[in-house]
Design a protein around this motif. Structure first.
Motif, PDB file in Angstrom:
ATOM      1  N   LYS A 132      36.375   2.614   5.418  1.00  0.00           N
ATOM      2  CA  LYS A 132      35.749   1.399   5.951  1.00  0.00           C
ATOM      3  C   LYS A 132      36.702   0.648   6.874  1.00  0.00           C
ATOM      4  CE  LYS A 132      34.930  -2.523   3.564  1.00  0.00           C
ATOM      5  NZ  LYS A 132      34.299  -3.465   2.595  1.00  0.00           N
ATOM      6  N   TYR A 133      37.982   0.804   6.640  1.00  0.00           N
ATOM      7  CA  TYR A 133      38.984   0.101   7.443  1.00  0.00           C
ATOM      8  C   TYR A 133      39.371   0.957   8.639  1.00  0.00           C
ATOM      9  CZ  TYR A 133      39.553  -2.885   3.313  1.00  0.00           C
ATOM     10  OH  TYR A 133      39.339  -3.747   2.264  1.00  0.00           O
ATOM     11  N   VAL A 134      39.308   0.361   9.823  1.00  0.00           N
ATOM     12  CA  VAL A 134      39.576   1.081  11.071  1.00  0.00           C
ATOM     13  C   VAL A 134      40.631   0.325  11.871  1.00  0.00           C
ATOM     14  CG1 VAL A 134      38.613   1.822  13.285  1.00  0.00           C
ATOM     15  CG2 VAL A 134      37.273   2.097  11.185  1.00  0.00           C
ATOM     16  N   ARG A 135      41.588   1.068  12.391  1.00  0.00           N
ATOM     17  CA  ARG A 135      42.554   0.517  13.348  1.00  0.00           C
ATOM     18  C   ARG A 135      42.340   1.228  14.676  1.00  0.00           C
ATOM     19  NH1 ARG A 135      48.237  -0.185  11.078  1.00  0.00           N
ATOM     20  NH2 ARG A 135      47.489  -2.287  10.583  1.00  0.00           N
ATOM     21  N   LEU A 136      42.006   0.483  15.697  1.00  0.00           N
ATOM     22  CA  LEU A 136      41.733   1.060  17.008  1.00  0.00           C
ATOM     23  C   LEU A 136      43.036   1.342  17.744  1.00  0.00           C
ATOM     24  CD1 LEU A 136      38.778  -1.244  18.110  1.00  0.00           C
ATOM     25  CD2 LEU A 136      38.643   1.064  17.142  1.00  0.00           C
ATOM     26  N   HIS A 137      43.015   2.398  18.551  1.00  0.00           N
ATOM     27  CA  HIS A 137      44.164   2.704  19.390  1.00  0.00           C
ATOM     28  C   HIS A 137      44.399   1.576  20.389  1.00  0.00           C
ATOM     29  CE1 HIS A 137      45.123   6.936  18.381  1.00  0.00           C
ATOM     30  NE2 HIS A 137      43.863   6.963  18.000  1.00  0.00           N
ATOM     31  N   TYR A 240      35.582   1.152   0.860  1.00  0.00           N
ATOM     32  CA  TYR A 240      35.063   2.344   1.519  1.00  0.00           C
ATOM     33  C   TYR A 240      33.597   2.102   1.859  1.00  0.00           C
ATOM     34  CZ  TYR A 240      39.369   4.620   0.032  1.00  0.00           C
ATOM     35  OH  TYR A 240      40.689   4.935  -0.144  1.00  0.00           O
ATOM     36  N   LYS A 241      32.980   3.037   2.560  1.00  0.00           N
ATOM     37  CA  LYS A 241      31.581   2.847   2.937  1.00  0.00           C
ATOM     38  C   LYS A 241      30.838   4.169   2.962  1.00  0.00           C
ATOM     39  CE  LYS A 241      30.482   1.821   7.240  1.00  0.00           C
ATOM     40  NZ  LYS A 241      29.660   2.989   7.678  1.00  0.00           N
TER      41      LYS A 241
END
Length: 313
Positions: A132-137, A240-241
């Motif tokens: 669920k957790y996202v870090r974008l470039h 989470y998802k």
């Protein structure tokens, strides 16, 4: 009594108002922990040839971290196995995401959503839950549209407020521990209190983080901070998802469950660690005007060999 009540109130964690939805402005991202004295140590761009060493250090320190996984590497069996170990060891698994061409421009919202879901599905196939957790470039200029598309899918965007710039400390891992000690001291000297932090590090060979992990844990421990996973940092019981929906879910390691762990203990830095070497002939950090790039040569991806492929951090 008032002081006690205030001490129990969560600290602000977002860098922009959460009600913001317009794609012409930045989307909110978590940049700090809700609990004073908490620190979420996070690693980007793994798994790699040094992730196991990072995991060994965390295990020795009885500490948990969060790993933002690059799904591209997971077609290599060894890296897939390392991801499964990290998850089974109780660390939180997130995802890094980079759109094709490093920009959402030229793609429909649906195409971006499908690409994000495809990356998440690769991770879910290996650990049984979708990140669920996202870090974008990193991108310049910042891709506000991409941020809002990803957030609209039910993902939580994660930024940071403590960057040791570990790519500058290959061969000098002691500098990373010194960075943390200095940062904690400055926080105390300036504000007369502990802060709350989300770090941004890389578990790849050409940084110093994999060698510094023992000393870093000791620096955190000596300063009286508590290492937490990102779900503990954000006090999120469902980190989470479900891939195809916005529904958030938990697992046995999630914040609020009996198997959730936080904290750390002092560790002895192995004498041999400074002499540890990893073959980095195929991997290098290349500084560019728009950030740092992770160059991987002769990587087997989706059954095809890509020569000189460059992945933006």
């Amino acid at each position: 009594m008032a002081t006690s009540v205030l001490a129990d109130m969560p600290l602000p964690i977002w860098n922009h108002p959460t009600a913001v939805t317009a794609s012409t402005v930045p989307a909110p991202q978590a940049t700090a922990c809700a609990g004073q004295g908490d620190i979420a140590v996070t690693f980007n761009e793994g798994p790699s040839d040094v992730t196991a060493k990072v995991l060994n250090g965390l295990k020795a320190g009885q500490a948990k971290a969060s790993f933002f996984v690059n799904a591209t590497w997971l077609y290599t069996q060894q890296y897939a196995m390392i991801l499964q170990r990290a998850y089974n060891d109780g660390h939180l698994i997130g995802m890094t995401y980079r759109p094709p061409g490093d920009s959402s421009e030229g793609f429909t919202d649906q195409q971006i959503m499908q690409d994000v879901s495809n990356n998440a599905k690769i991770i879910e196939t290996l650990i049984g839950v979708s990140p669920k957790y996202v870090r974008l470039h990193y991108s310049q200029p910042e891709d506000y549209r991409l941020e809002h598309i990803v957030r609209s899918m039910g993902y939580t965007l994660i930024a940071y407020n403590l960057d040791p710039q570990d790519y500058n400390y290959k061969g000098n891992p002691a500098g990373i521990g010194d960075f943390f000690r200095s940062s904690f001291a400055k926080q105390l000297d300036t504000y007369d209190s502990k802060g709350s932090f989300i770090t941004m590090q890389y578990d790849i060979p050409d940084t110093g983080s994999w060698q510094a992990i023992y000393d870093q844990i000791n620096a955190i421990n000596d300063a009286g901070y508590t290492m937490v996973r990102l779900d503990g940092c954000l006090q999120d019981k469902e980190p989470y998802k479900q891939t195809a929906s916005k529904k958030s879910i938990s697992d046995k390691h999630s914040y609020g469950n009996p198997d959730y762990k936080k904290g750390q203990v002092a560790v002895e830095v192995p004498e041999s660690l400074a002499n540890n070497t990893v073959d980095t002939s195929d991997i290098q950090i290349v500084k560019k005007s728009d950030g740092y790039h992770y160059a991987a040569v002769n990587l087997l991806v989706l059954g095809a060999t890509f020569l000189g492929t460059v992945f933006l951090l």
